[in-house]
Design a protein around this motif. Structure first.
Motif, PDB file in Angstrom:
ATOM      1  N   VAL A 136    -100.601   2.062   7.759  1.00  0.00           N
ATOM      2  CA  VAL A 136    -100.347   1.685   6.364  1.00  0.00           C
ATOM      3  C   VAL A 136     -98.855   1.410   6.178  1.00  0.00           C
ATOM      4  CG1 VAL A 136    -102.292   3.011   5.425  1.00  0.00           C
ATOM      5  CG2 VAL A 136    -100.044   4.073   5.579  1.00  0.00           C
ATOM      6  N   SER A 137     -98.567   0.619   5.167  1.00  0.00           N
ATOM      7  CA  SER A 137     -97.164   0.404   4.795  1.00  0.00           C
ATOM      8  C   SER A 137     -97.006   0.695   3.311  1.00  0.00           C
ATOM      9  CB  SER A 137     -96.727  -1.022   5.130  1.00  0.00           C
ATOM     10  OG  SER A 137     -97.520  -1.946   4.427  1.00  0.00           O
ATOM     11  N   SER A 138     -97.764   1.664   2.865  1.00  0.00           N
ATOM     12  CA  SER A 138     -97.749   1.975   1.437  1.00  0.00           C
ATOM     13  C   SER A 138     -97.744   3.481   1.199  1.00  0.00           C
ATOM     14  CB  SER A 138     -98.958   1.346   0.753  1.00  0.00           C
ATOM     15  OG  SER A 138    -100.143   1.811   1.371  1.00  0.00           O
ATOM     16  N   ARG A 169     -94.441  -9.359  -1.475  1.00  0.00           N
ATOM     17  CA  ARG A 169     -94.206  -9.119  -0.043  1.00  0.00           C
ATOM     18  C   ARG A 169     -92.733  -8.891   0.276  1.00  0.00           C
ATOM     19  NH1 ARG A 169     -98.308 -11.657   3.743  1.00  0.00           N
ATOM     20  NH2 ARG A 169     -96.466 -12.178   4.948  1.00  0.00           N
ATOM     21  N   SER A 226     -90.997  -1.610   3.034  1.00  0.00           N
ATOM     22  CA  SER A 226     -91.558  -0.251   3.023  1.00  0.00           C
ATOM     23  C   SER A 226     -91.682   0.265   4.448  1.00  0.00           C
ATOM     24  CB  SER A 226     -92.916  -0.243   2.326  1.00  0.00           C
ATOM     25  OG  SER A 226     -93.812  -1.111   2.983  1.00  0.00           O
ATOM     26  N   SER A 286     -95.465   6.525  -0.367  1.00  0.00           N
ATOM     27  CA  SER A 286     -94.335   6.672  -1.285  1.00  0.00           C
ATOM     28  C   SER A 286     -94.215   8.113  -1.763  1.00  0.00           C
ATOM     29  CB  SER A 286     -94.545   5.751  -2.491  1.00  0.00           C
ATOM     30  OG  SER A 286     -93.464   5.852  -3.377  1.00  0.00           O
ATOM     31  N   LEU A 342    -106.121   4.699  -4.280  1.00  0.00           N
ATOM     32  CA  LEU A 342    -104.806   5.324  -4.396  1.00  0.00           C
ATOM     33  C   LEU A 342    -104.991   6.823  -4.239  1.00  0.00           C
ATOM     34  CD1 LEU A 342    -101.778   5.346  -5.080  1.00  0.00           C
ATOM     35  CD2 LEU A 342    -102.439   5.434  -7.487  1.00  0.00           C
ATOM     36  N   VAL A 347    -100.482   7.245  -1.212  1.00  0.00           N
ATOM     37  CA  VAL A 347    -100.881   6.344  -0.144  1.00  0.00           C
ATOM     38  C   VAL A 347    -101.922   5.389  -0.706  1.00  0.00           C
ATOM     39  CG1 VAL A 347    -101.998   6.189   2.116  1.00  0.00           C
ATOM     40  CG2 VAL A 347    -100.567   8.147   1.599  1.00  0.00           C
ATOM     41  N   CYS A 348    -101.818   4.114  -0.333  1.00  0.00           N
ATOM     42  CA  CYS A 348    -102.821   3.131  -0.727  1.00  0.00           C
ATOM     43  C   CYS A 348    -103.610   2.703   0.509  1.00  0.00           C
ATOM     44  CB  CYS A 348    -102.158   1.908  -1.356  1.00  0.00           C
ATOM     45  SG  CYS A 348    -101.395   2.246  -2.929  1.00  0.00           S
ATOM     46  N   HIS A 396    -108.133  -1.307  -3.701  1.00  0.00           N
ATOM     47  CA  HIS A 396    -107.634  -0.193  -2.901  1.00  0.00           C
ATOM     48  C   HIS A 396    -107.993   1.152  -3.520  1.00  0.00           C
ATOM     49  CE1 HIS A 396    -105.456  -3.138  -0.636  1.00  0.00           C
ATOM     50  NE2 HIS A 396    -104.894  -2.207   0.110  1.00  0.00           N
TER      51      HIS A 396
END
Length: 181
Positions: free
Chosen positions: A32-34, A10, A14, A36, A132, A47-48, A130
């Motif tokens: 989302v916070s994923s 954690r 991001s 990249s 991906l 994206v996750c 998740h």
């Protein structure tokens, strides 16, 4: 997994984004916070998404199109809105924001975002609990402002302070730096 492993992960800061999808009257948004960056050529991002999320159901196949809205710090309420399962379904969930359809994906691009992108899924794979997604960025609309960041389970404004130019490691010598080049 050790007890501190989740807490340690954690600590990864991001950017926060709202992913959007639209096909006629069928529409959906998800916070989302994923997101990249993956590649510059072709321009790819990753994206996750939770494997059981509505958004994953809509776009987790090669060729699916969606939008990415990178949020500005002032847009933190939108992050909460698009994460709330009680919001209305379909296009009604976008009634509280000004948006325009992306020219490529048709997905809502939220006005005033730090950036908006239209993407096409290249691959989707299961990664733990998740999905991906790797997607090619086809269209982009850069905005301005400071990013909204996720860090240690909370949202933060991205009050960024530039650091000085790259500094060599204190133990690096001219000789060792030449060997690296």
């Amino acid at each position: 997994m050790t007890p501190d492993a989740r807490t340690a992960l954690r600590k990864l800061a991001s950017g926060v984004a709202v992913l959007t999808y639209r096909d006629g009257e069928r529409a959906h948004g998800a916070t989302v916070s994923s997101v990249s960056a993956v590649s510059r050529e072709p321009l790819l991002l990753a994206v996750c998404l939770g494997a059981t999320s509505r958004f994953a159901e809509l776009v987790a196949a090669p060729g699916a199109r969606f939008g990415v809205n990178l949020l500005r710090a002032e847009q933190a309420p939108l992050a909460g809105w698009f994460a709330d399962p009680r919001r209305p379904l379909g296009l009604r969930q976008f009634d509280c924001v000004d948006w325009l359809p992306d020219g490529f994906s048709g997905a809502p691009l939220i006005e005033g975002s730090l950036a908006g992108m239209g993407c096409e899924v290249v691959s989707a794979s299961i990664a733990g609990d998740h999905v991906l997604l790797v997607a090619e960025v086809i269209t982009g609309a850069p905005g301005a402002g400071l990013p909204l960041l996720s860090f240690a389970g909370q949202l933060h404004d991205g009050d960024l302070r530039g650091l000085p130019e790259r500094q060599p490691h204190p133990y690096a010598t001219e000789e060792s730096m030449g060997a690296i080049r």
